[in-house]
Scaffold this motif. Structure first.
Motif, PDB file in Angstrom:
ATOM      1  N   ARG A 133       0.913  -1.200   0.115  1.00 61.21           N
ATOM      2  CA  ARG A 133       0.010  -0.088   0.208  1.00 61.21           C
ATOM      3  C   ARG A 133       0.884   1.265  -0.117  1.00 61.21           C
ATOM      4  NH1 ARG A 133      -3.213  -3.176   3.342  1.00 61.21           N
ATOM      5  NH2 ARG A 133      -2.100  -2.626   5.430  1.00 61.21           N
ATOM      6  N   ALA A 134       1.905   1.215   0.597  1.00 59.15           N
ATOM      7  CA  ALA A 134       2.775   2.408   0.671  1.00 59.15           C
ATOM      8  C   ALA A 134       3.545   2.509  -0.569  1.00 59.15           C
ATOM      9  CB  ALA A 134       3.833   2.134   1.828  1.00 59.15           C
ATOM     10  N   ARG A 135       3.920   1.476  -1.225  1.00 56.23           N
ATOM     11  CA  ARG A 135       4.615   1.633  -2.564  1.00 56.23           C
ATOM     12  C   ARG A 135       3.583   2.066  -3.478  1.00 56.23           C
ATOM     13  NH1 ARG A 135       7.250  -3.083  -1.358  1.00 56.23           N
ATOM     14  NH2 ARG A 135       5.837  -4.314  -2.465  1.00 56.23           N
ATOM     15  N   GLU A 136       2.225   1.652  -3.604  1.00 53.46           N
ATOM     16  CA  GLU A 136       1.204   2.168  -4.436  1.00 53.46           C
ATOM     17  C   GLU A 136       1.056   3.583  -3.741  1.00 53.46           C
ATOM     18  OE1 GLU A 136      -1.844  -0.659  -3.726  1.00 53.46           O
ATOM     19  OE2 GLU A 136      -1.273  -2.012  -5.118  1.00 53.46           O
ATOM     20  N   ALA A 137       0.905   4.011  -2.937  1.00 51.59           N
ATOM     21  CA  ALA A 137       0.657   5.510  -2.599  1.00 51.59           C
ATOM     22  C   ALA A 137       1.536   6.364  -3.088  1.00 51.59           C
ATOM     23  CB  ALA A 137       0.523   5.597  -1.131  1.00 51.59           C
ATOM     24  N   ALA A 138       3.110   6.043  -2.688  1.00 53.16           N
ATOM     25  CA  ALA A 138       4.168   6.620  -3.409  1.00 53.16           C
ATOM     26  C   ALA A 138       4.229   6.926  -4.592  1.00 53.16           C
ATOM     27  CB  ALA A 138       5.473   6.022  -2.966  1.00 53.16           C
ATOM     28  N   ALA A 139       3.592   5.715  -5.425  1.00 53.07           N
ATOM     29  CA  ALA A 139       3.545   5.817  -7.093  1.00 53.07           C
ATOM     30  C   ALA A 139       2.498   6.749  -7.371  1.00 53.07           C
ATOM     31  CB  ALA A 139       3.580   4.484  -7.643  1.00 53.07           C
ATOM     32  N   ALA A 140       1.483   6.715  -6.806  1.00 54.44           N
ATOM     33  CA  ALA A 140       0.292   7.614  -7.268  1.00 54.44           C
ATOM     34  C   ALA A 140       0.571   9.287  -6.821  1.00 54.44           C
ATOM     35  CB  ALA A 140      -0.971   7.293  -6.262  1.00 54.44           C
ATOM     36  N   ALA A 141       1.447   9.285  -5.713  1.00 52.65           N
ATOM     37  CA  ALA A 141       1.756  10.574  -5.386  1.00 52.65           C
ATOM     38  C   ALA A 141       2.975  11.167  -6.384  1.00 52.65           C
ATOM     39  CB  ALA A 141       2.232  10.604  -4.099  1.00 52.65           C
ATOM     40  N   LYS A 142       3.824  10.474  -7.092  1.00 52.78           N
ATOM     41  CA  LYS A 142       4.726  10.934  -7.766  1.00 52.78           C
ATOM     42  C   LYS A 142       4.216  11.445  -9.251  1.00 52.78           C
ATOM     43  CE  LYS A 142       9.009   8.875  -9.893  1.00 52.78           C
ATOM     44  NZ  LYS A 142       9.705   7.675 -10.012  1.00 52.78           N
ATOM     45  N   PRO A 143       4.614  12.860  -9.248  1.00 48.91           N
ATOM     46  CA  PRO A 143       4.161  13.400 -10.489  1.00 48.91           C
ATOM     47  C   PRO A 143       4.815  12.829 -11.607  1.00 48.91           C
ATOM     48  CG  PRO A 143       6.042  14.623  -9.452  1.00 48.91           C
ATOM     49  CD  PRO A 143       5.521  13.573  -8.482  1.00 48.91           C
TER      50      PRO A 143
END
Length: 74
Positions: A45-55
């Motif tokens: 979940r943390a990796r997915e959130a980081a990927a979603a937040a990455k511009p």
């Protein structure tokens, strides 16, 4: 006779204690496995959130630059 009964009772008690210890170990192993699974799911979940937040990268990456500097109007 009393000694035989005591020996049988002691053997039964030892066997029950061993069975209870085995159950306790199995429950502990199950708990640890569930905690590990939860940690793995949290990491995903943390990796997915980081990927979603990455511009999204705009422009093109200039080769030979450090840190992935973006190309500007070339």
């Amino acid at each position: 006779m009393i000694q035989d009964a005591q020996a049988v009772a002691a053997e039964r008690a030892a066997q029950e204690a061993a069975e209870l210890e085995e159950i306790r170990r199995a429950e502990e192993a199950q708990r640890l496995a569930e905690e590990e699974q939860e940690r793995r799911e949290e990491a995903v979940r943390a990796r997915e959130a980081a990927a979603a937040a990455k511009p999204a990268t705009r422009g093109r990456v200039v080769s030979g630059t450090r840190g992935g500097a973006r190309g500007r109007g070339q």
